[in-house]
Design an enzyme around this catalytic site. Structure first.
Site, PDB file in Angstrom:
ATOM      1  N   ASN A 155      27.091 -29.706  -0.694  1.00  0.00           N
ATOM      2  CA  ASN A 155      26.004 -30.820  -1.105  1.00  0.00           C
ATOM      3  C   ASN A 155      24.800 -30.906  -0.232  1.00  0.00           C
ATOM      4  O   ASN A 155      23.656 -31.232  -0.466  1.00  0.00           O
ATOM      5  CB  ASN A 155      26.867 -32.118  -1.473  1.00  0.00           C
ATOM      6  CG  ASN A 155      27.474 -32.518  -0.285  1.00  0.00           C
ATOM      7  OD1 ASN A 155      28.276 -31.661   0.291  1.00  0.00           O
ATOM      8  ND2 ASN A 155      27.939 -33.665  -0.260  1.00  0.00           N
ATOM      9  N   PRO A 234      41.737 -32.062  -2.894  1.00  0.00           N
ATOM     10  CA  PRO A 234      42.724 -30.969  -3.374  1.00  0.00           C
ATOM     11  C   PRO A 234      42.541 -29.717  -2.246  1.00  0.00           C
ATOM     12  O   PRO A 234      43.649 -29.418  -1.796  1.00  0.00           O
ATOM     13  CB  PRO A 234      42.371 -30.360  -4.650  1.00  0.00           C
ATOM     14  CG  PRO A 234      41.537 -31.605  -5.215  1.00  0.00           C
ATOM     15  CD  PRO A 234      41.006 -32.445  -4.206  1.00  0.00           C
ATOM     16  N   GLU A 253      36.948 -34.777   6.158  1.00  0.00           N
ATOM     17  CA  GLU A 253      35.795 -35.741   5.716  1.00  0.00           C
ATOM     18  C   GLU A 253      35.801 -35.518   4.057  1.00  0.00           C
ATOM     19  O   GLU A 253      35.572 -34.327   3.675  1.00  0.00           O
ATOM     20  CB  GLU A 253      34.697 -35.722   6.472  1.00  0.00           C
ATOM     21  CG  GLU A 253      34.085 -36.889   6.459  1.00  0.00           C
ATOM     22  CD  GLU A 253      33.212 -37.065   5.000  1.00  0.00           C
ATOM     23  OE1 GLU A 253      33.537 -37.751   4.363  1.00  0.00           O
ATOM     24  OE2 GLU A 253      32.192 -36.332   5.051  1.00  0.00           O
ATOM     25  N   CYS A 287      29.068 -37.786  -0.620  1.00  0.00           N
ATOM     26  CA  CYS A 287      30.414 -38.464  -0.547  1.00  0.00           C
ATOM     27  C   CYS A 287      30.177 -39.989  -0.489  1.00  0.00           C
ATOM     28  O   CYS A 287      30.905 -40.759  -0.834  1.00  0.00           O
ATOM     29  CB  CYS A 287      31.352 -38.070   0.456  1.00  0.00           C
ATOM     30  SG  CYS A 287      30.455 -38.044   2.125  1.00  0.00           S
ATOM     31  N   GLU A 468      33.938 -38.592  12.782  1.00  0.00           N
ATOM     32  CA  GLU A 468      32.851 -38.037  13.538  1.00  0.00           C
ATOM     33  C   GLU A 468      31.882 -38.844  13.956  1.00  0.00           C
ATOM     34  O   GLU A 468      31.729 -40.203  13.602  1.00  0.00           O
ATOM     35  CB  GLU A 468      32.469 -37.104  12.334  1.00  0.00           C
ATOM     36  CG  GLU A 468      33.373 -36.090  11.742  1.00  0.00           C
ATOM     37  CD  GLU A 468      32.700 -35.255  10.677  1.00  0.00           C
ATOM     38  OE1 GLU A 468      32.098 -35.665   9.917  1.00  0.00           O
ATOM     39  OE2 GLU A 468      33.519 -34.030  10.657  1.00  0.00           O
TER      40      GLU A 468
HETATM   41  N1  LIG Z   1      32.214 -34.400   0.969  1.00  0.00           N
HETATM   42  C1  LIG Z   1      32.694 -34.465  -0.250  1.00  0.00           C
HETATM   43  O1  LIG Z   1      33.078 -35.389  -0.318  1.00  0.00           O
HETATM   44  C2  LIG Z   1      32.544 -33.653  -1.113  1.00  0.00           C
HETATM   45  C3  LIG Z   1      33.309 -33.505  -2.137  1.00  0.00           C
HETATM   46  N2  LIG Z   1      33.425 -32.418  -3.133  1.00  0.00           N
HETATM   47  C4  LIG Z   1      34.241 -32.688  -4.385  1.00  0.00           C
HETATM   48  O2  LIG Z   1      34.691 -31.526  -4.601  1.00  0.00           O
HETATM   49  C5  LIG Z   1      34.653 -31.271  -5.989  1.00  0.00           C
HETATM   50  C6  LIG Z   1      34.782 -29.920  -5.927  1.00  0.00           C
HETATM   51  O3  LIG Z   1      33.865 -29.190  -5.009  1.00  0.00           O
HETATM   52  P1  LIG Z   1      34.164 -27.820  -4.347  1.00  0.00           P
HETATM   53  O4  LIG Z   1      32.961 -27.051  -3.967  1.00  0.00           O
HETATM   54  O5  LIG Z   1      35.165 -27.158  -5.182  1.00  0.00           O
HETATM   55  O6  LIG Z   1      34.816 -28.286  -3.094  1.00  0.00           O
HETATM   56  P2  LIG Z   1      35.769 -27.662  -2.052  1.00  0.00           P
HETATM   57  O7  LIG Z   1      36.559 -28.846  -1.464  1.00  0.00           O
HETATM   58  O8  LIG Z   1      36.709 -26.643  -2.909  1.00  0.00           O
HETATM   59  O9  LIG Z   1      34.920 -26.868  -1.094  1.00  0.00           O
HETATM   60  C7  LIG Z   1      34.495 -27.267   0.205  1.00  0.00           C
HETATM   61  C8  LIG Z   1      34.638 -26.156   1.293  1.00  0.00           C
HETATM   62  O10 LIG Z   1      35.971 -25.616   1.111  1.00  0.00           O
HETATM   63  C9  LIG Z   1      36.154 -24.350   0.781  1.00  0.00           C
HETATM   64  N3  LIG Z   1      37.323 -24.116   0.405  1.00  0.00           N
HETATM   65  C10 LIG Z   1      37.649 -24.145  -0.812  1.00  0.00           C
HETATM   66  N4  LIG Z   1      39.252 -23.789  -1.200  1.00  0.00           N
HETATM   67  C11 LIG Z   1      39.446 -23.616   0.130  1.00  0.00           C
HETATM   68  C12 LIG Z   1      40.714 -23.189   0.551  1.00  0.00           C
HETATM   69  N5  LIG Z   1      41.863 -23.241  -0.264  1.00  0.00           N
HETATM   70  N6  LIG Z   1      40.934 -23.017   1.837  1.00  0.00           N
HETATM   71  C13 LIG Z   1      39.958 -23.232   2.652  1.00  0.00           C
HETATM   72  N7  LIG Z   1      38.953 -23.499   2.453  1.00  0.00           N
HETATM   73  C14 LIG Z   1      38.697 -23.655   1.096  1.00  0.00           C
HETATM   74  C15 LIG Z   1      35.045 -23.887  -0.010  1.00  0.00           C
HETATM   75  O11 LIG Z   1      34.856 -22.506   0.102  1.00  0.00           O
HETATM   76  C16 LIG Z   1      33.775 -24.799   0.516  1.00  0.00           C
HETATM   77  O12 LIG Z   1      33.171 -23.938   1.664  1.00  0.00           O
HETATM   78  C17 LIG Z   1      33.046 -31.631  -6.074  1.00  0.00           C
HETATM   79  O13 LIG Z   1      33.235 -31.936  -7.513  1.00  0.00           O
HETATM   80  C18 LIG Z   1      33.480 -33.038  -5.347  1.00  0.00           C
HETATM   81  O14 LIG Z   1      34.296 -34.146  -6.275  1.00  0.00           O
HETATM   82  C19 LIG Z   1      32.604 -31.415  -3.017  1.00  0.00           C
HETATM   83  C20 LIG Z   1      31.896 -31.278  -1.846  1.00  0.00           C
HETATM   84  C21 LIG Z   1      31.807 -32.085  -0.583  1.00  0.00           C
HETATM   85  N1  LIG Z   2      29.693 -35.953   4.403  1.00  0.00           N
HETATM   86  C1  LIG Z   2      28.755 -36.390   3.665  1.00  0.00           C
HETATM   87  C2  LIG Z   2      27.747 -36.943   4.048  1.00  0.00           C
HETATM   88  C3  LIG Z   2      27.568 -37.532   5.108  1.00  0.00           C
HETATM   89  C4  LIG Z   2      26.319 -37.935   5.392  1.00  0.00           C
HETATM   90  C5  LIG Z   2      25.831 -38.270   6.516  1.00  0.00           C
HETATM   91  O1  LIG Z   2      26.409 -38.252   7.751  1.00  0.00           O
HETATM   92  O2  LIG Z   2      24.905 -39.369   6.737  1.00  0.00           O
HETATM   93  C6  LIG Z   2      29.069 -35.564   2.369  1.00  0.00           C
HETATM   94  O3  LIG Z   2      28.247 -35.818   1.281  1.00  0.00           O
HETATM   95  O4  LIG Z   2      30.086 -34.684   2.221  1.00  0.00           O
END
Ligand SMILES: NC(=O)C1=CN([C@@H]2O[C@H](COP(=O)(O)OP(=O)(O)OC[C@H]3O[C@@H](n4cnc5c(N)ncnc54)[C@H](O)[C@@H]3O)[C@@H](O)[C@H]2O)C=CC1
Ligand SMILES: N/C(=C\C=C\C(=O)O)C(=O)O
Length: 488
Positions: A155, A234, A253, A287, A468
């Protein structure tokens, strides 16, 4: 970047060298739905090579003084800044966010990460105490942990990668990073600047690939004692399972289901535009975005009218359109997931006041297959509905009324997440009272996303583990040791 019409081929960056991979993953331009880039599909072999390089580089890098390391970080910040426009164009194309956002927020904040941690690493102090009656002096020292495994999401690609990388290397660690396979381009561009910045080979290694292959190989590697992860809950569970046999240090995070609480004495002139931003900035893919808006009953209708009017003006456009407030969502799957939430809310009897399925999206022909949707406002929805409980991570927000302070605190706290709340009121006593009772790692009052990088950042409950920020990141990326010197 690749010439128009040609696919951009990324390579891993290991031990100061770009290395091709045996297989590649397609990466899509979210604004057209076309494949435009090939990302290495790395696995155990590539992670092993990166860990070996990071291990070899560790003695040299960790024995440099913080001042020497800070100089390298500062040079890297300068070089990133000189490439700001190119990086912003790449980030916007890769992620789907508006060019304006990439240019004015994301890339400048990535630059700031290196500048900030270059400076903050110079100001950490340790403790010292004496026991006169035993003739002892005690003091603490902090040493880098070793090889830091960094896993970042799609993101805010360069910002979130560098938010981990800068404090990790400032503290003397070496790094193996795995950015999201959906948005790898700006991390690859960063690698091109490392040599010129004076980062020795092996200090920063970037291995591209998918989570279950490259990510799990990194997390499972016995020589990587620490994992800093931003992403979904997850995936955090899986990382925790894989880390457990090695007792790794973890910083997680994760997501949020962030409430905005708007009391009747709120200044709506400020509250409405800020809550529009907090709900829909970056397509709602942050997030910290608001997705549950609780409005006190006496101002509910007035707020809703203003909020819906303002949402309709939040322009969706192709990322390069300077008047666009919002670009494309990250992927086809994600767009379908977000739309699915709206359909479920509708089926449950909620009202969709504007956005997806109601209003028209006017886009150029070339972008018809892009992953665009309109910002969407849902009302008449129960707290038990999945749209009020689960992280949607898209431009969808629910607006519901409340009557009392006690009631709204209970409802706001009634989800598994606890990341970022906002409270709107002109009553200072109420602001402090409510902020204290919210189960949330961050509470913004009468504002949103004003960040002080010195202060702790992170969530409670299922929103994560650890914090962080200047001191918190330094604590995480170092081990503390207590030394006792008996001098009498
Ligand atoms: N900062 C946040 O809160 C974020 C939340 N999300 C949430 O997660 C949902 C799914 O997005 P994804 O891209 O699938 O998130 P994700 O958590 O699967 O991916 C984030 C990172 O983790 C890696 N990853 C995925 N599976 C892994 C594993 N088994 N072991 C180690 N690394 C792994 C991915 O390649 C990516 O670099 C989104 O719809 C959103 O709801 C996604 C991105 C950021
Ligand atoms: N960690 C995320 C946002 C952080 C923003 C900030 O440090 O200001 C996220 O969207 O996963």
């Amino acid at each position: 970047m690749a010439a128009p019409g040609k696919l951009l081929m990324l390579e891993n960056f290991i031990d100061g060298k770009f290395l091709p991979c045996n297989s590649y993953i397609d990466s899509y331009d979210p604004s057209t739905g076309e494949v435009y880039c090939k990302v290495p599909n790395s696995g155990k072999e590539e992670i092993e090579a990166a860990v070996q390089a990071a291990r070899a580089a560790f003695p040299g890098w960790s024995s440099k003084s913080p001042q020497e390391r800070a100089q390298v970080l500062t040079r890297l910040a300068d070089l990133l800044e000189q490439s700001l426009e190119e990086l912003a164009q790449a980030e916007s194309k890769d992620q789907g966010k508006t060019l304006t956002m990439a240019r004015t927020v994301d890339i400048p904040r990535a630059v700031q990460n290196f500048r900030f941690f270059a400076s903050s690493v110079l100001h950490h102090t340790t403790e010292c105490t004496q026991m006169d009656h035993l003739g002892c002096l005690h003091y603490t020292v902090r040493t880098p942990v070793g090889i830091a495994g960094l896993i970042s999401p799609w993101n805010l690609p360069l910002y979130l990668l560098t938010w981990k990388m800068a404090p990790a290397i400032a503290a003397g660690n070496t790094v193996v990073a795995k950015p999201s396979e959906l948005t790898s381009v700006t991390a690859w561009m960063l690698c091109k600047l490392l040599d010129k910045a004076g980062v020795p080979p092996g200090v920063i290694n970037i291995v591209f690939g998918a989570g279950p292959r490259a990510g799990e190989a990194l997390v499972s590697h016995p020589e990587v004692p620490l994992i800093s992860f931003t992403g979904s809950q997850p995936t955090a569970e899986r990382i925790t399972q894989l880390s457990a046999p090695h007792c790794k240090k973890l910083s997680l995070e994760l997501g949020g289901k962030n409430p905005a609480i708007i009391f009747e004495d709120a200044n709506l002139e400020e509250c409405v535009p800020t809550t529009i931003r907090s709900s829909f900035a970056n397509q709602g893919e942050i997030c910290l975005c608001t997705s549950r808006i609780f409005v006190q009953k006496s101002i509910y209708s007035e707020f809703l009218k203003k909020f819906v009017e303002a949402t309709r003006k939040w322009k969706v456009g192709i990322p390069s359109d300077p008047s666009a407030c919002m670009g494309a969502l990250i992927s086809k799957e994600h767009l379908e997931k977000v739309r699915g939430y709206i359909k479920r809310a509708h089926a449950e009897g909620a009202h969709i006041l504007c956005g997806e399925g109601i209003d028209n999206l006017n886009l150029p022909a070339r972008n018809q297959a892009g992953y665009f949707m309109l910002p969407t406002v849902i009302t008449d929805i129960k707290d038990e509905s999945c749209c009020m409980k689960e992280e949607i991570f898209g431009p969808v927000t629910c607006v519901v009324p409340f009557e009392s302070e006690e009631e709204v605190i209970r409802r706001a706290n009634g989800v598994k997440y606890g990341l970022a709340a906002t409270v709107w009121s002109s009553n200072v006593g109420r602001i402090h009272r409510v902020a204290k009772k919210l189960q949330s790692g961050l509470v913004w009052t009468n504002c949103w996303l004003i960040r002080e990088l010195n202060l702790p950042f992170g969530g409670m409950k299922s929103s994560g583990i650890g914090r962080e920020g200047a001191k918190d990141s330094h604590d995480f990326f170092t081990e503390i040791k207590t030394i006792t010197v008996k001098h009498e």
